[in-house]
Design an enzyme around this catalytic site. Structure first.
Site, PDB file in Angstrom:
ATOM      1  N   CYS A   1      38.997  28.368  39.565  1.00 23.50           N
ATOM      2  CA  CYS A   1      38.623  29.604  40.253  1.00 23.50           C
ATOM      3  C   CYS A   1      38.366  29.357  41.735  1.00 23.50           C
ATOM      4  O   CYS A   1      38.254  30.288  42.508  1.00 23.50           O
ATOM      5  CB  CYS A   1      37.390  30.220  39.607  1.00 23.50           C
ATOM      6  SG  CYS A   1      37.671  30.635  37.887  1.00 23.50           S
TER       7      CYS A   1
ATOM      8  N   THR B   1      34.611  36.881  33.315  1.00 19.90           N
ATOM      9  CA  THR B   1      34.085  37.369  34.602  1.00 19.90           C
ATOM     10  C   THR B   1      33.398  38.711  34.403  1.00 19.90           C
ATOM     11  O   THR B   1      32.276  38.935  34.884  1.00 19.90           O
ATOM     12  CB  THR B   1      35.217  37.467  35.639  1.00 19.90           C
ATOM     13  OG1 THR B   1      35.667  36.147  35.940  1.00 19.90           O
ATOM     14  CG2 THR B   1      34.743  38.135  36.918  1.00 19.90           C
TER      15      THR B   1
END
Lengths: 128, 384
Positions: free
Chosen positions: B325, B73
């Site tokens: 996610c 990320t």
């Protein structure tokens, strides 16, 4: 997601799975859609103004399936008018339903009400 | 015992990785700050250097081109935002795909808030982003293209080399999120003409909490840092390097490089066995291109059942209903909607993802549990 033992029990072994098996007229109430998160069919066989048999079919999350199973099981033997007395908030509390899922039990409430309306429409001469 | 088929979300740490991380933590000679000038700091730097070389070797890069991050990320954010901001004077247009990981899409959203323009390409019905579609989207002010090599939900593999060559010919930076590809698909940043590449340790049997961004030597100086406060990682990622984490990622990268061919061949066989078993159930649809897909992911939609109930009915198998996610979301997967799936079919999607420890017996058992779960839920569901 975390489901309570009660949800697990009724999800794995749903009670009152439709259609009704006994003889006699059957009222039907359908509500919801997959896009709304649940589609529920309630069917009730009424004898002498009482719910002799109440069954369900449901497409939805585990809480929906468990909620339908519990509600249908508890309605057996009640007066037909009890179809209108379902309390979504009480069942939600019993199932530990997340507040954002309460709408799913409102779909069950609609299906039960539609079932009663169907009975009133198709059996107008039958006393409640 | 639960069957773990959620390797696209996270892979179990390889025992060799765990052993070497534990050894680092227990070694009194490796406790110094790697930025320290003394001999103990130098020892830590040397150990980190080995890890850096291993990660670089996995993708055909040079060790100096690897920047440690906290994970993919952060690597995606650093690549997309860092490169776009640094090149803002040249242009403020970015091209990506609507099927990218949320960390790339959210970084693009942030750039839009700062006045950048973003084109999000729509995939075809098989999940492919055609290089021609990228070419058509490029503008004179385009400075960056960002695509993932393997989609994290469907496993669809994009033609990275074709897009890389296109971008290189136009002087546009090319970023690739390769988290699902590393250790599974061939990666060579030189022949694929990649300028920036994001990697995650825990997607390749390494530890969570560490990742890396490849920044090509030619691109160095064309990426702006997102964090400030120290000179580590050439100022691109300040903060004390977590020695045991990067050592773990280095070992994972070495194992991934050594085992890629054999792991990939074995997983392809298991993946096909799994699809054969679950594809026999009527009303089951494979999501994504039938051939251009990675060895470890099978994503299916199931008609006539609800996704959360399917997941729960199969709770003896650890699976995802889509991207891990996005697991907290009640919304159907946007990636699957791009494939043209109805909201109902997108909502009923299951992602099976296999890994190094997956066995043929587990795959067979998962297939049987799937068939039983679908049958149970279809018995409960009203007629359509």
């Amino acid at each position: 997601m975390c489901y309570s033992p009660l949800v697990r029990e009724h999800f794995d072994r749903p009670r009152q799975l439709g259609p009704p098996r006994g003889p006699g007229p059957v009222a039907r109430g359908l509500s919801g859609s997959p896009a709304e998160g649940a589609r529920i069919l309630i069917e009730a066989r009424v004898v002498g103004g009482r719910l002799e048999e109440v069954t369900f079919r449901a497409l939805g999350c585990p809480w929906v399936i468990a909620g339908c199973s519990l509600a249908a099981e508890r309605l057996v033997g009640a007066p037909v008018a009890a179809l209108a007395g379902f309390d979504p908030a009480a069942l939600a509390a019993e199932l530990d339903l997340p507040v954002e899922r309460l709408g799913r039990l409102l779909i069950l409430q609609d299906a039960l009400r539609n079932c009663l309306a169907d009975w009133d429409t198709t059996q107008p001469a039958t006393p409640r | 015992m639960t069957i773990y088929l959620d390797h696209a979300a996270s892979t179990p740490v390889d025992p060799e990785v765990a052993a070497q991380m534990a050894a680092v933590l227990a070694d009194a000679g490796l406790q110094a700050n790697p930025s320290s000038a003394h001999a103990m700091g130098e020892a830590v730097r040397a150990r980190i250097g080995q890890a850096r070389a291993a990660v670089a070797a996995l993708i055909g890069a040079r060790p100096a081109e690897i920047v440690w991050t906290s994970g993919a990320t952060e690597a995606n954010n650093l690549a997309v935002i860092g490169a776009a901001r640094m090149r803002a004077a040249r242009g403020r247009h970015i091209v990506t795909a609507a099927s990218e990981h949320v960390s790339v899409l959210a970084a693009c959203d942030e750039l839009e808030n700062q006045g950048f323009s973003v084109t999000r390409l729509v995939t075809d019905g098989d999940g492919i982003v055609e290089p021609q579609a990228v070419a058509t989207a490029l503008r004179p002010d385009t400075t960056l293209v960002s695509l993932m090599q393997v989609n994290n939900e469907t496993g669809v593999v994009q033609d990275i080399a074709a897009v890389g060559t296109l971008c290189r010919s136009r002087g546009i930076l090319f970023h690739v999120d390769a988290c699902q590809a590393a250790g599974r698909e061939p990666i060579d940043v030189r022949s694929q003409a990649v300028d920036l590449m994001s990697l995650s340790a825990h997607k390749m049997h390494g530890p969570k909490g560490v990742g890396a961004l490849f920044i090509s030597r030619e691109t160095a100086g064309r990426v702006e840092p997102l964090l400030f406060g120290g000179g580590q990682e050439r100022g691109l990622r300040p903060g004390t390097i977590a020695t045991q984490q990067v050592v773990g990622m280095g070992v994972a990268a070495s194992l991934a490089a050594a085992r890629r061919s054999s792991d990939s061949a074995r997983l392809t066989t298991l993946r096909d066995q799994l699809w054969q078993a679950i594809g026999e159930v009527p009303g089951v649809y494979l999501n994504g291109h039938p051939q251009r897909r990675a060895c470890h992911i099978v994503n299916v939609s199931v008609a006539g059942v609800e996704g959360e109930s399917l997941l729960f009915a199969m709770r003896e198998v650890a699976l995802s209903s889509g991207s891990a996610c996005a697991a907290d979301s009640d919304e159907p997967s946007a990636v699957l909607r791009l494939l043209g799936r109805s909201p109902e079919l997108a909502q009923s999607a299951l992602r099976f993802s296999l890994g190094r420890t997956t066995t043929a017996e587990e795959v067979a058992q998962a297939g049987q549990l799937f068939a039983a779960a679908v049958a149970h839920l279809r018995r409960v569901a009203p007629a359509a």
